[in-house]
Scaffold this active site. Structure first.
Site, PDB file in Angstrom:
ATOM      1  CG  PHE A   1      -1.981  -1.138   1.061  1.00  0.00           C
ATOM      2  CD1 PHE A   1      -2.575  -1.442  -0.158  1.00  0.00           C
ATOM      3  CD2 PHE A   1      -2.311  -1.904   2.157  1.00  0.00           C
ATOM      4  CE1 PHE A   1      -3.498  -2.475  -0.269  1.00  0.00           C
ATOM      5  CE2 PHE A   1      -3.236  -2.936   2.064  1.00  0.00           C
ATOM      6  CZ  PHE A   1      -3.821  -3.230   0.848  1.00  0.00           C
ATOM      7  CG  ASP A   2       4.338   2.532   2.491  1.00  0.00           C
ATOM      8  OD1 ASP A   2       3.621   3.488   2.794  1.00  0.00           O
ATOM      9  OD2 ASP A   2       5.073   1.953   3.305  1.00  0.00           O
ATOM     10  CB  VAL A   3       4.310   0.231  -3.859  1.00  0.00           C
ATOM     11  CG1 VAL A   3       4.451   0.296  -5.374  1.00  0.00           C
ATOM     12  CG2 VAL A   3       5.639  -0.176  -3.225  1.00  0.00           C
TER      13      VAL A   3
END
Length: 406
Positions: free
Chosen positions: A185-187
Site C-alpha cells: 500500500f506504500d507503493v
C-alpha cells in the site's frame, strides 16, 4: 544549462542543476517525504525529468539505516527508491533551516510530504502557508489515514495491511493472517500520489492554479482490494482467507509439477479446454460437470487431482512454454532472481545502471515506457546532504525577510 523556475511574485530563479531530458524537464519538486510512499513517487517523477530536491533531517531518511542487505555500506532499501534526486539536509527546528525550506517550497512547482497531517504547518510549510506566495504550487500530502479523524494515527504499511482487511485475505485458511511480502500500500499510495500530481499539473497548465493533492494509505488499500472491496460494498459479502485459491475461478492457483509449483489461470472455458488438450485429458473438458467456470469452481476438489496428476509429468518451466504457446495463462513460482531472469528473456531490460564509477548503482527500470520522451536515469541515490552547499547558496540568492519563519 540551468533549470529556470518562477516564484509566486514572478521573480525568475535558477536551480543549480543540469537540465534532464524527459516530459517533466524543468519541473522543480521539493521532496519532504521519507521512507517509501513519497520517495517512490518522487523517484518516478525524477525518472521523467523532474529536478527533485530531497530534503532530509540531519540524521537522514530512515531507510538509510534499514539494513541488511547493503551495497557498499548503503542500505539497498534506500537505494531502491531514491535515484535521480539531490540531497539537502535541513533541521526544520532551526530558524535558518526552516527559512531555507520555505524558500525552496515557494520556488517549487511541486511539493510532496508525508509527515503526520498538520506537521508541515509547524514549520511554516503547510499548504495554506505557501499558496498565497506560490499560487501555482501542487502540494501533495501522503498520510496513513487522512487529514480528518484519523490524522493522529501513524501511517505504516503493515498497519494498513492489517486494518484494511488485506491480511484477513492472505494466508492459509486454517492458519494465521499474513502480510504481503512487500509494502504494497506504500507503493500503491506512491503511484496514486504521482497520478494526482500529474493531474493537478494538467489543471495548472490550463488555468495557472495549483492545488493540494491528498492521498492516504487506507483509501489506497480499499480501492486496491478491487473485487474483494466490491464483494463487500456491492454484494454485502465479507471475503475470507482462501490461501492461494480464487473465490470465483478455478483453476486459478498454484498447482504442483515435477519440480515446483506452477500458477495455472484458466479463466474461461476456451482456456480450460486448451489446458486439458495440452495435458492430454481432453475428455475432462468434455465432461458436462466441468463445462462452465461455475461448475469447475463448485467441483474444484474433484477437478484439482485430475490436473495435478498430469502436471506431475514435467517441470514448471517446460509446462510454462507448452501451455503459454497453446494460449493458456500460467507462470512458474519464481524467486526474485527468476523474475528478473524472465524479464531479461523477454527483452524487458529490467536493470539499469545509474551513476558512474564507484557511484554506479544497478536499479530497476522505470515501469512506464514512453516512445518519444523515455525515462532517463541521471543521478545515483544521493549521499546525505551531498548537494547541500550548492542548494543553500541558491536558496540564499535574493533572500529577504518575507521568507522568515512566522
Amino acid at each position: 544549462m540551468s533549470e529556470h523556475h518562477t516564484t509566486g511574485d514572478g521573480t525568475a530563479t535558477s536551480a543549480p542543476a543540469e537540465s534532464a531530458p524527459g516530459p517533466l524537464s524543468g519541473l522543480l519538486v521539493a521532496d519532504f517525504s521519507r521512507i517509501l510512499a513519497g520517495p517512490y513517487a518522487t523517484m518516478l517523477l525524477a525518472d521523467l525529468g523532474a529536478d527533485v530536491i530531497k530534503v532530509e533531517s540531519p540524521g537522514g531518511d530512515d531507510t538509510r539505516s534499514w539494513m541488511p542487505p547493503v551495497r557498499d555500506g548503503v542500505a539497498t532499501y534506500y537505494l531502491g527508491v531514491n535515484r535521480g534526486k539531490r540531497s539537502l539536509a535541513l533541521d526544520l527546528r532551526e530558524e535558518e533551516d526552516a527559512r531555507l525550506a520555505q524558500r525552496l517550497a515557494r520556488r517549487a512547482d511541486v511539493l510532496i510530504e508525508n509527515l503526520k497531517p498538520g506537521g508541515m504547518a509547524r514549520y511554516g510549510l503547510g499548504y495554506d502557508d505557501l499558496k498565497a506566495d506560490n499560487p501555482g504550487l501542487v502540494y501533495a500530502s501522503i498520510s496513513g489515514f487522512g487529514s480528518g479523524a484519523g490524522r493522529h494515527v501513524p501511517g505504516y504499511d503493515l498497519m494498513v495491511q492489517a486494518v484494511s482487511g488485506l491480511m484477513s485475505l492472505t494466508g492459509d485458511p486454517e492458519g494465521p493472517a499474513y502480510r504481503a511480502g512487500i509494502s504494497v500500500f506504500d507503493v500503491m499510495a506512491g503511484n496514486h500520489a504521482a497520478i494526482g500530481v500529474l493531474a493537478a499539473l494538467r489543471h495548472r497548465d490550463a488555468t495557472g492554479q495549483g492545488q493540494q493533492v491528498e492521498v492516504n494509505l487506507l483509501s489506497s488499500a480499499l480501492t486496491g482490494l478491487v473485487n474483494h472491496s466490491s464483494a463487500y460494498v456491492a454484494g454485502g459479502t465479507v471475503p475470507y482467507r482462501m490461501g492461494n485459491a480464487h473465490p470465483s475461478v478455478f483453476p486459478y492457483e498454484p498447482l504442483p509439477t515435477a519440480d515446483r509449483e506452477l500458477i495455472v489461470t484458466a479463466g474461461n472455458d476456451g482456456q480450460f479446454r486448451r489446458l486439458c488438450a495440452v495435458l492430454g485429458i481432453p475428455e475432462v473438458a468434455d465432461d458436462p460437470g466441468f463445462a462452465r467456470n461455475a461448475d469447475r469452481t463448485a467441483r474444484r476438489e474433484e477437478l484439482r487431482p485430475l490436473l495435478v496428476a498430469r502436471l506431475a509429468a514435467r517441470g514448471a518451466e517446460e509446462w510454462f512454454d507448452l501451455l503459454v504457446t497453446a494460449g493458456v495463462p500460467c507462470a512458474p513460482v519464481n524467486t526474485i532472481e527468476g523474475g528478473f531472469a524472465l524479464a531479461e528473456r523477454f527483452g524487458l531490460d529490467p536493470v539499469v545502471v545509474v551513476g558512474e564509477g564507484e557511484r554506479a548503482v544497478p536499479t530497476t527500470r522505470h515501469p512506464v515506457r514512453l516512445s518519444v520522451t523515455p525515462a532517463h536515469y541521471r543521478l545515483p541515490p544521493p549521499q546525505l546532504d551531498e548537494h547541500g552547499a550548492e542548494l543553500r547558496s541558491w536558496l540564499k540568492e535574493n533572500d529577504d525577510s518575507s521568507d522568515a519563519t512566522t
